[in-house]
Design an enzyme around this catalytic site. Sequence first.
Site, short mmCIF file in Angstrom:
data_model
loop_
_atom_site.label_atom_id
_atom_site.label_comp_id
_atom_site.label_asym_id
_atom_site.label_seq_id
_atom_site.Cartn_x
_atom_site.Cartn_y
_atom_site.Cartn_z
N ARG A 148 0.86 -1.17 0.00
CA ARG A 148 0.00 0.00 0.00
C ARG A 148 0.91 1.23 0.00
O ARG A 148 2.06 1.17 0.45
CB ARG A 148 -0.89 0.03 1.24
CG ARG A 148 -1.82 -1.17 1.39
CD ARG A 148 -2.62 -1.07 2.68
NE ARG A 148 -3.56 -2.17 2.84
CZ ARG A 148 -3.34 -3.27 3.55
NH1 ARG A 148 -2.17 -3.42 4.19
NH2 ARG A 148 -4.23 -4.22 3.65
N LYS A 172 -2.16 -2.06 7.94
CA LYS A 172 -3.32 -1.47 8.61
C LYS A 172 -3.43 -1.99 10.04
O LYS A 172 -3.18 -3.16 10.30
CB LYS A 172 -4.60 -1.81 7.83
CG LYS A 172 -4.73 -1.05 6.53
CD LYS A 172 -6.08 -1.33 5.88
CE LYS A 172 -6.28 -0.47 4.64
NZ LYS A 172 -7.59 -0.69 4.00
N HIS A 244 -2.01 2.08 -6.02
CA HIS A 244 -2.71 0.83 -5.74
C HIS A 244 -2.78 -0.07 -6.98
O HIS A 244 -2.90 -1.29 -6.85
CB HIS A 244 -4.12 1.11 -5.23
CG HIS A 244 -4.81 -0.11 -4.68
ND1 HIS A 244 -4.53 -0.62 -3.43
CD2 HIS A 244 -5.74 -0.93 -5.23
CE1 HIS A 244 -5.26 -1.70 -3.23
NE2 HIS A 244 -6.00 -1.91 -4.30
N ARG A 247 -0.03 -2.48 -6.77
CA ARG A 247 -0.32 -3.51 -5.76
C ARG A 247 -1.28 -4.55 -6.34
O ARG A 247 -1.09 -5.76 -6.18
CB ARG A 247 -0.93 -2.84 -4.52
CG ARG A 247 -1.45 -3.78 -3.44
CD ARG A 247 -1.87 -2.92 -2.24
NE ARG A 247 -2.75 -3.61 -1.32
CZ ARG A 247 -2.35 -4.39 -0.32
NH1 ARG A 247 -1.06 -4.61 -0.13
NH2 ARG A 247 -3.22 -4.94 0.50
N HIS A 270 -3.90 -9.08 3.80
CA HIS A 270 -5.35 -9.20 3.86
C HIS A 270 -5.75 -10.30 4.85
O HIS A 270 -5.01 -11.23 5.08
CB HIS A 270 -5.92 -9.58 2.49
CG HIS A 270 -5.97 -8.44 1.53
ND1 HIS A 270 -6.24 -8.59 0.20
CD2 HIS A 270 -5.76 -7.11 1.70
CE1 HIS A 270 -6.21 -7.42 -0.41
NE2 HIS A 270 -5.92 -6.51 0.49
N TYR A 279 -6.19 -18.65 7.19
CA TYR A 279 -5.06 -17.78 6.90
C TYR A 279 -4.15 -17.69 8.12
O TYR A 279 -4.05 -16.65 8.78
CB TYR A 279 -5.55 -16.39 6.45
CG TYR A 279 -6.35 -16.50 5.18
CD1 TYR A 279 -5.75 -16.91 4.01
CD2 TYR A 279 -7.71 -16.23 5.17
CE1 TYR A 279 -6.48 -17.05 2.84
CE2 TYR A 279 -8.45 -16.35 4.01
CZ TYR A 279 -7.82 -16.77 2.85
OH TYR A 279 -8.55 -16.90 1.69
#
Length: 298
Positions: A148, A172, A244, A247, A270, A279
């Site tokens: 990002r 994030k 982006h 990305r 993510h 995940y």
Amino acid sequence: MWDSYIRGFRSYLKLERSLSGNSVAAYLSDIDKLVQYYKSINHIPGLNEITTADLKSFLSWLNELGMLASTQARVISGLKAFFTYLILEELITDNPADLIDAPKLSRKLPDTLNIHEINELIDAIDASKPEGMRNKAIIEVLYGCGLRVTELTELKISNLYPQIEFIKVIGKGNKERLVPIGGVALKLLDIYMTQIRVHMKIKKGNEDYIFLNRFGAKLSRISIFNLIKGLAVTIGLKKTISPHTLRHSFATHLIEGGADLRAVQEMLGHSSITTTEIYTHIDRDYLHEVITQFHPRS
């Protein structure tokens, strides 16, 4: 109007939800839009007086102003977070946003670049200028690591591990992840840092940031956007692109090449909404194998 509650909401987002400054600002902007609506109808209700009907009228107002469905959905998300906070603080008893549904969104995939177009962008950079090698490294890292834009501007020397070809990225919610970095990106980073950056007068407090502006301070997000837009104009690219886009191209090229979706999502930072449990941590050697095998600039 509601100033103390909004200040409390800001603290809640920062401290309890550990959101980035940009995310906090977005949530507060959503609440400000509701305030603007109430001011437009000359009616400022108390928090317990806000109804679901009020919020539906607010959304109709946004729609009449021409706001996109995607932006309306993001505003609804912000409102729901605000009213959830008010309930947690026992400032209201019922959440008027509970019955509000986000508008249905058309699933339009953003533009991607092929490897030829990415090469064109990089080749369009004038390496004879002081910022040239830095800009080449920026494009390579954005595309080669799928970062990002904020992750790129926040990238630090202390989070670079060239010996094992990984970088540590702060994503994030201040979540850390390790991302493989390819040989081309590492080479350009090394040239920029050893031949350009080393001669710069660095502003105090910016010593650890990799990418600096001509004043020796950390690059801003807008400067990266301007760089990408300018390069697109230079090569006559008809697609609408942003940082982006690189990305998204990173992820698309890996998946099209046959890379494991879980590995790609791990590298992108993510998390799955419906199958979060699958995940889990993926071995660093496996991540490195994926990037080496499937990324065109590995």
